[in-house]
Design a protein around this motif. Structure first.
Motif, mmCIF file in Angstrom:
data_model
loop_
_atom_site.group_PDB
_atom_site.id
_atom_site.type_symbol
_atom_site.label_atom_id
_atom_site.label_comp_id
_atom_site.label_asym_id
_atom_site.label_seq_id
_atom_site.Cartn_x
_atom_site.Cartn_y
_atom_site.Cartn_z
ATOM 1 N N LEU A 236 5.123 14.481 -10.296
ATOM 2 C CA LEU A 236 5.434 13.088 -9.993
ATOM 3 C C LEU A 236 4.754 12.623 -8.703
ATOM 4 C CD1 LEU A 236 9.236 12.946 -10.916
ATOM 5 C CD2 LEU A 236 7.296 12.026 -12.222
ATOM 6 N N GLY A 237 4.770 13.477 -7.688
ATOM 7 C CA GLY A 237 4.132 13.110 -6.427
ATOM 8 C C GLY A 237 2.633 12.915 -6.575
ATOM 9 N N ALA A 238 1.971 13.820 -7.321
ATOM 10 C CA ALA A 238 0.528 13.690 -7.533
ATOM 11 C C ALA A 238 0.216 12.452 -8.364
ATOM 12 C CB ALA A 238 -0.006 14.943 -8.220
ATOM 13 N N ALA A 239 1.029 12.177 -9.398
ATOM 14 C CA ALA A 239 0.806 10.994 -10.237
ATOM 15 C C ALA A 239 0.964 9.709 -9.422
ATOM 16 C CB ALA A 239 1.777 11.000 -11.411
ATOM 17 N N ALA A 240 1.965 9.669 -8.547
ATOM 18 C CA ALA A 240 2.161 8.484 -7.706
ATOM 19 C C ALA A 240 0.972 8.280 -6.770
ATOM 20 C CB ALA A 240 3.449 8.626 -6.899
ATOM 21 N N ALA A 241 0.410 9.378 -6.256
ATOM 22 C CA ALA A 241 -0.759 9.267 -5.381
ATOM 23 C C ALA A 241 -1.969 8.726 -6.147
ATOM 24 C CB ALA A 241 -1.077 10.622 -4.771
ATOM 25 N N VAL A 242 -2.119 9.129 -7.411
ATOM 26 C CA VAL A 242 -3.230 8.611 -8.220
ATOM 27 C C VAL A 242 -3.086 7.102 -8.423
ATOM 28 C CG1 VAL A 242 -4.279 8.665 -10.517
ATOM 29 C CG2 VAL A 242 -3.678 10.803 -9.373
ATOM 30 N N LEU A 243 -1.859 6.630 -8.664
ATOM 31 C CA LEU A 243 -1.627 5.188 -8.819
ATOM 32 C C LEU A 243 -2.008 4.436 -7.543
ATOM 33 C CD1 LEU A 243 1.788 5.147 -10.731
ATOM 34 C CD2 LEU A 243 -0.495 4.687 -11.643
#
Length: 341
Positions: A236-243
């Motif tokens: 979730l943290g990595a996905a939020a950073a990609v956004l």
């Protein structure tokens, strides 16, 4: 008061002198004083004498000393402090090549044998010290790093003792065949994690064994669910950073988001997946260049999830083989957990 009559230290009507209960403000002052005396002032001195390498080594050692006393006790960490410094120096000199891979595998193997004597928690600081290092290019710098890590470990022990850390924390003890199996499995898992990072030429390969060490510590505390929560939080943290990378805000916004996310993570300790998701998000935004946020998020997420995957595979194999070994070699009556040492 007659002999044998007890006094309740918190009962204001009991005879005798009530025990003083330190206030929250007083305890905070104790914490701040310990940090200043045990870390800040030594860091200033070491920084003036050795430079940034010494400061990094000192704070690293303080962390291992404090964490190790929680897992193994102050007395055991005192015995292991020279070894922690030695492993840290070797880790700094070999990072991050195939010699470092061998060092992590050996450190995991040796710490795994601690299950024979109830010392695994304390010995776990050896692979920690080998994994999280500041790379150096000369033998003299490696010696300096190792010596200061050992000094910092001593400071960490003193600070932890000041706040009531016990001299001994007795760990689980297993029969010799089971211990050998665990030691081999732990060494193989750490070696495989380090080898993956080196083989793929990742600039920071320690992020692959990092989740293994963190989760093994939680397993030692009986918190197996942390494996699932750490994997979820990382994703979730990595996905939020990609956004965020897709939106492409200015650099100052990235820094502000990283700081806010870190502060929020500190407040979410009761919900581990949320805490680690915010921590991963903060880490990626803080260390990535503005144009490399997506790449940093992908690499960091893959590294941590790869480490979790290696740990899960290792635990599955260990469980399958361990049951057979335990049935063939029943657990003997070992020394009492109340014995010091």
């Amino acid at each position: 008061m007659s002999e044998g009559e007890s006094v309740d230290p918190v009962d204001p009507h009991a005879s005798g002198t009530p025990a003083e209960q330190p206030s929250g403000a007083r305890r905070l002052l104790h914490v701040l004083g310990a940090v200043v005396v045990g870390a800040v002032l030594p860091a200033v001195v070491v920084g003036a004498l050795v430079g940034q390498l010494g400061v990094s080594a000192l704070f690293t050692g303080v962390l291992w000393g404090a964490l190790g006393t929680k897992l193994g006790g102050t007395r055991r960490l005192v015995y292991l402090t020279p070894g922690i410094g030695l492993v840290a120096g070797l880790g700094a000199y070999t990072a991050y090549d195939w010699s470092w891979v061998a060092l992590l595998a050996i450190a995991g193997l040796v710490s795994g044998f601690g299950f024979r004597f109830g010392w695994f928690g304390a010995l776990l600081m050896a692979p920690y010290a080998a994994t999280f290092v500041t790379p150096v290019s000369t033998g003299s710098a490696a010696v300096t790093f190792g010596v200061i890590v050992a000094i910092g470990t001593g400071y960490g022990i003193v600070i932890a003792r000041r706040f009531g850390a016990p001299p001994v924390v007795e760990g689980d003890r297993y029969s010799l065949p089971v211990t050998v199996l665990i030691a081999l499995a732990f060494g193989a898992v750490l070696g495989a994690a380090a080898a993956l990072g080196v083989a793929l030429s990742w600039t920071e390969p320690y992020w692959v064994p990092e989740p293994i060490l963190i989760l093994v510590m939680y397993l030692l505390m009986g918190r197996r669910e942390r494996i699932r929560e750490k994997a979820l939080g990382t994703a979730l943290g990595a996905a939020a950073a990609v956004l965020v990378a897709i939106i492409a805000p200015p650099a100052w916004v990235l820094t502000a988001l990283a700081i806010v996310a870190f502060l929020l993570a500190v407040t979410q300790r009761a919900t581990y997946w949320r805490m680690y998701g915010l921590y991963t998000f903060s880490l990626v935004l803080y260390f990535a260049a503005p144009d490399d946020v997506a790449f940093e998020a992908e690499q960091r997420g893959v590294q941590i999830l790869a480490g979790i995957g290696i740990l899960i595979i290792g635990l599955a194999i260990l469980h399958a083989i361990g049951d057979r070994v335990a049935r063939r070699y029943p657990q003997p009556e070992l020394a009492s957990a109340s014995q010091p040492g």
